[in-house]
Each structure stands twice: as structure tokens, then as C-alpha cells.
Design a protein around this motif. Structure first.
Motif, short mmCIF file in Angstrom:
data_model
loop_
_atom_site.label_atom_id
_atom_site.label_comp_id
_atom_site.label_asym_id
_atom_site.label_seq_id
_atom_site.Cartn_x
_atom_site.Cartn_y
_atom_site.Cartn_z
N GLU A 134 0.85 -1.18 0.00
CA GLU A 134 0.00 0.00 0.00
C GLU A 134 0.89 1.23 0.00
O GLU A 134 1.93 1.26 0.66
N LYS A 135 0.46 2.23 -0.76
CA LYS A 135 1.22 3.47 -0.83
C LYS A 135 1.06 4.22 0.49
O LYS A 135 -0.05 4.41 0.98
N GLY A 136 2.17 4.64 1.05
CA GLY A 136 2.16 5.42 2.28
C GLY A 136 2.81 6.77 2.04
O GLY A 136 3.68 6.91 1.18
N SER A 137 2.35 7.77 2.77
CA SER A 137 2.89 9.12 2.66
C SER A 137 3.38 9.57 4.03
O SER A 137 2.74 9.32 5.05
N VAL A 138 4.54 10.25 4.03
CA VAL A 138 5.16 10.74 5.26
C VAL A 138 5.46 12.22 5.09
O VAL A 138 6.13 12.62 4.14
N LEU A 139 4.98 13.03 6.02
CA LEU A 139 5.26 14.46 6.05
C LEU A 139 6.19 14.75 7.22
O LEU A 139 5.95 14.28 8.33
N VAL A 140 7.23 15.54 6.97
CA VAL A 140 8.10 16.06 8.03
C VAL A 140 8.09 17.57 7.88
O VAL A 140 8.28 18.09 6.78
N ALA A 141 7.84 18.27 9.00
CA ALA A 141 7.78 19.73 8.96
C ALA A 141 8.65 20.31 10.07
O ALA A 141 8.67 19.80 11.19
N LEU A 142 9.38 21.37 9.74
CA LEU A 142 10.20 22.09 10.72
C LEU A 142 9.56 23.44 10.99
O LEU A 142 9.13 24.14 10.06
N PHE A 143 9.52 23.81 12.27
CA PHE A 143 8.92 25.06 12.70
C PHE A 143 9.93 25.86 13.51
O PHE A 143 10.69 25.28 14.29
N GLU A 144 9.90 27.16 13.38
CA GLU A 144 10.56 28.01 14.35
C GLU A 144 9.67 27.96 15.58
O GLU A 144 8.44 27.90 15.46
N PRO A 145 10.23 27.95 16.79
CA PRO A 145 9.42 27.72 18.00
C PRO A 145 8.21 28.64 18.17
O PRO A 145 7.19 28.21 18.68
N GLN A 146 8.28 29.87 17.73
CA GLN A 146 7.17 30.80 17.93
C GLN A 146 6.24 30.90 16.71
O GLN A 146 5.29 31.66 16.74
N SER A 147 6.51 30.14 15.66
CA SER A 147 5.74 30.25 14.42
C SER A 147 4.69 29.13 14.31
O SER A 147 5.02 27.96 14.51
N PRO A 148 3.46 29.51 13.97
CA PRO A 148 2.43 28.47 13.80
C PRO A 148 2.53 27.74 12.46
O PRO A 148 1.99 26.66 12.30
N GLU A 149 3.25 28.33 11.51
CA GLU A 149 3.39 27.74 10.18
C GLU A 149 4.78 27.13 10.02
O GLU A 149 5.77 27.69 10.50
N PRO A 150 4.87 26.00 9.32
CA PRO A 150 6.20 25.41 9.11
C PRO A 150 7.06 26.29 8.20
O PRO A 150 6.53 26.92 7.28
N VAL A 151 8.35 26.31 8.47
CA VAL A 151 9.27 27.04 7.60
C VAL A 151 9.85 26.12 6.53
O VAL A 151 10.36 26.59 5.51
N TRP A 152 9.76 24.82 6.76
CA TRP A 152 10.25 23.83 5.78
C TRP A 152 9.44 22.57 5.96
O TRP A 152 9.05 22.21 7.07
#
Length: 187
Positions: A134-152
Motif C-alpha cells: 500500500e502506498k504510504g505518505s510521510v510528512l516532516v515539517a520544521l517550525f521556528e518555535p514561535q511560528s504556527p506555520e512550518p518554515v520547511w
């Protein structure tokens, strides 16, 4: 003259014949896509912590969510420590937060993934026995500690084999995560 023409015709006939082996599609193939700016990372960016809310598994009963979250944290920790980063608690003022999510294609389609993450690698299932994999998807996100949105963020897709034993599955997962984090600089 006729002999030379016959030799040329014979030679062109021989070079036009080729043999090729059919390529068998592999369930081991993967695709990945990443976006964002890693410019906030520097030699002073040494400590990371887990994002407080982004540790999700969207999958059916074949997947033990708590175990997968633990496996994912283990793989991320191993890959980031190999680059010189150190895991700390959120109370210790980390330099970045790491979040992640995993899903199976039976639980979330590529179009749903695109809608939620803004990314989709588009791994083709052509030639893969979808009764076994089965196809699986993996997301990895990096955040600056005070930011609600990922920077990468990076999104990878591959095929999971539910019959694979735990140690081999974790090894494959570690390798997959390491490749996903290739763009993150070592310190």
C-alpha cells in the motif's frame, strides 16, 4: 562495388537488432518533494523538540498509531542526531520544532494530501501488486518555535509491506527518513 553494398546492408541489419530486458516495476521505489527555507538553521541551531500537535497517523486498524509515532520519532531523532542536533524538551527552549504525519492511500488520497499540505510527490502505483503493498505518505515539517506555520516541509511516498518484520521495517523507515532530511545541514 556490389560486394561493398551487400556488406553495408548486412552491417546495418545487424546493428538494427537490439535486445533489451523488460524492467520490472519495484515496490521499493519512492518519491519526495520539499519546500521552504532552511536559512533559519545555523551553527547555533542545535536543539530540537517535538511539535506539540503535529504527530499524526491517519491509518486503519492495520497500523498501531502509537507504535508508528514512536518509530517515526526514533527515525527522526537518529537522522537529526547524525547531523549534530540534540533532542530537548519544549521547556528547554529548543531552536526548532519537528512535526510529522503519516497516512496510507486507503485512508487519504493524493488530492486530499495536496489539499492539507500543499505538496504531493505523486508516486505511481503502476506495476505494483496493490494487494501486497500500500502506498504510504510521510510528512516532516520544521517550525521556528514561535511560528504556527512550518518554515520547511518534505513529503515522501513509498510502498509499505505489512508482512515485513518489525526490525526490517524500522531499518527501512530510518533510511527513508534520512533521505527525506538530506537537505537539512549538518552542524
Amino acid at each position: 562495388m556490389i560486394r561493398q553494398i551487400c556488406c553495408l546492408l548486412l552491417l546495418s541489419t545487424l546493428t538494427a537488432c537490439t535486445a533489451s530486458e523488460a524492467v520490472k516495476p519495484s515496490p521499493q521505489r519512492t518519491t519526495m518533494v520539499a519546500t521552504g527555507d532552511l536559512g533559519f538553521l545555523s551553527t547555533q541551531t542545535r536543539h530540537f523538540a517535538w511539535h506539540p500537535t503535529l504527530a499524526k497517523v491517519v491509518a486503519d486498524e492495520r497500523v498501531e498509531s502509537d507504535q508508528v509515532i514512536g518509530n517515526m520519532q526514533q527515525a527522526l531523532k537518529k537522522a537529526l542526531e547524525a547531523k549534530g542536533y540534540q533532542l530537548v524538551s519544549r521547556q528547554q527552549s529548543p531552536d526548532l520544532l519537528v512535526g510529522f504525519g503519516l497516512t496510507l492511500s486507503s485512508d487519504m488520497s493524493d488530492s486530499e494530501i495536496l489539499q492539507k499540505t500543499g505538496l504531493v510527490p505523486g508516486l505511481s502505483t503502476f506495476g505494483v501488486d496493490m494487494n501486497k503493498y500500500e502506498k504510504g505518505s510521510v510528512l516532516v515539517a520544521l517550525f521556528e518555535p514561535q511560528s504556527p506555520e512550518p518554515v520547511w516541509r518534505a513529503l515522501g511516498q513509498g510502498f509499505t509491506d505489512f508482512e515485513r518484520d518489525g526490525a526490517k521495517r524500522q531499518q527501512g523507515f530510518n533510511e527513508f527518513i534520512s533521505v527525506m532530511l538530506t537537505a537539512i545541514p549538518a552542524i
